[in-house]
Design a protein around this motif. Structure first.
Motif, PDB file in Angstrom:
ATOM      1  N   SER A  64      38.711-113.258  16.338  1.00 36.78           N
ATOM      2  CA  SER A  64      38.946-114.114  15.164  1.00 36.78           C
ATOM      3  C   SER A  64      39.685-115.395  15.538  1.00 36.78           C
ATOM      4  N   SER A  67      36.939-117.617  17.171  1.00 36.11           N
ATOM      5  CA  SER A  67      35.878-118.006  16.245  1.00 36.11           C
ATOM      6  C   SER A  67      36.304-117.626  14.828  1.00 36.11           C
ATOM      7  N   ASP A  69      35.451-118.353  11.930  1.00 33.19           N
ATOM      8  CA  ASP A  69      34.439-118.124  10.892  1.00 33.19           C
ATOM      9  C   ASP A  69      33.886-116.702  10.924  1.00 33.19           C
ATOM     10  N   MET A  70      34.017-116.032  12.050  1.00 30.37           N
ATOM     11  CA  MET A  70      33.506-114.666  12.186  1.00 30.37           C
ATOM     12  C   MET A  70      34.563-113.663  11.722  1.00 30.37           C
ATOM     13  N   ASN A  71      34.104-112.649  11.009  1.00 28.91           N
ATOM     14  CA  ASN A  71      35.029-111.594  10.605  1.00 28.91           C
ATOM     15  C   ASN A  71      34.423-110.200  10.806  1.00 28.91           C
ATOM     16  N   ALA A  73      32.336-107.779  14.016  1.00 24.93           N
ATOM     17  CA  ALA A  73      31.753-107.657  15.357  1.00 24.93           C
ATOM     18  C   ALA A  73      31.291-106.221  15.561  1.00 24.93           C
ATOM     19  N   PHE A  91      27.723-110.391  16.030  1.00 25.84           N
ATOM     20  CA  PHE A  91      28.806-110.984  15.256  1.00 25.84           C
ATOM     21  C   PHE A  91      28.245-111.530  13.964  1.00 25.84           C
ATOM     22  N   CYS A  92      29.087-111.572  12.935  1.00 20.87           N
ATOM     23  CA  CYS A  92      28.666-112.208  11.694  1.00 20.87           C
ATOM     24  C   CYS A  92      29.879-112.576  10.850  1.00 20.87           C
ATOM     25  N   ALA A  93      29.611-113.365   9.852  1.00 17.42           N
ATOM     26  CA  ALA A  93      30.618-113.745   8.864  1.00 17.42           C
ATOM     27  C   ALA A  93      30.223-113.096   7.545  1.00 17.42           C
TER      28      ALA A  93
END
Length: 124
Positions: A64, A67, A69-71, A73, A91-93
């Protein structure tokens, strides 16, 4: 901030999982290095997020920080002590509402529920 690591939701706002001195040391690490570290950790123990939540929380914090914006994994390792190159990271948001719903499931959140809600790896 909530962060989903595989099928565990960590609240990264509770307390910083690293000391201020470690945080300064980690500033020099780029995302690629953190990604490699995650693959190595999950290659060693595919259930790291369950077996060593402290270490998993620090990894979530590192991701985090690199990056913001990613929350979420996912590190999918095929077996214990596998080659880190075989670990598949994703990974994603996610919207905050989804993260709150996942956190509310608490202990009932498992790999299948997380997959259905986020990753869709089992869909076929």
């Amino acid at each position: 901030m909530l962060f989903l690591l595989n099928d565990v939701v960590f609240d990264l706002d509770e307390a910083c999982p690293v000391t201020p001195a470690d945080a300064r040391r980690f500033e020099k690490l780029d995302f690629d290095y953190v990604l490699q570290l995650g693959c190595e950790l999950f290659a060693e123990d595919p259930l790291l997020h369950r077996n060593d939540p402290g270490r998993a929380r620090r990894l979530a914090w590192l991701i985090s920080e690199r990056s913001p914006d990613m929350n979420a994994a996912l590190f999918a390792a095929p077996s214990v002590a596998c080659n880190p190159d075989l670990v598949e990271p994703r990974f994603c948001a996610l919207p905050h509402v989804v993260m709150q719903q996942l956190q509310a499931k608490g202990r009932r959140l498992n790999a299948v529920a997380a997959d259905r809600a986020v990753w869709n790896r089992l869909a076929a």
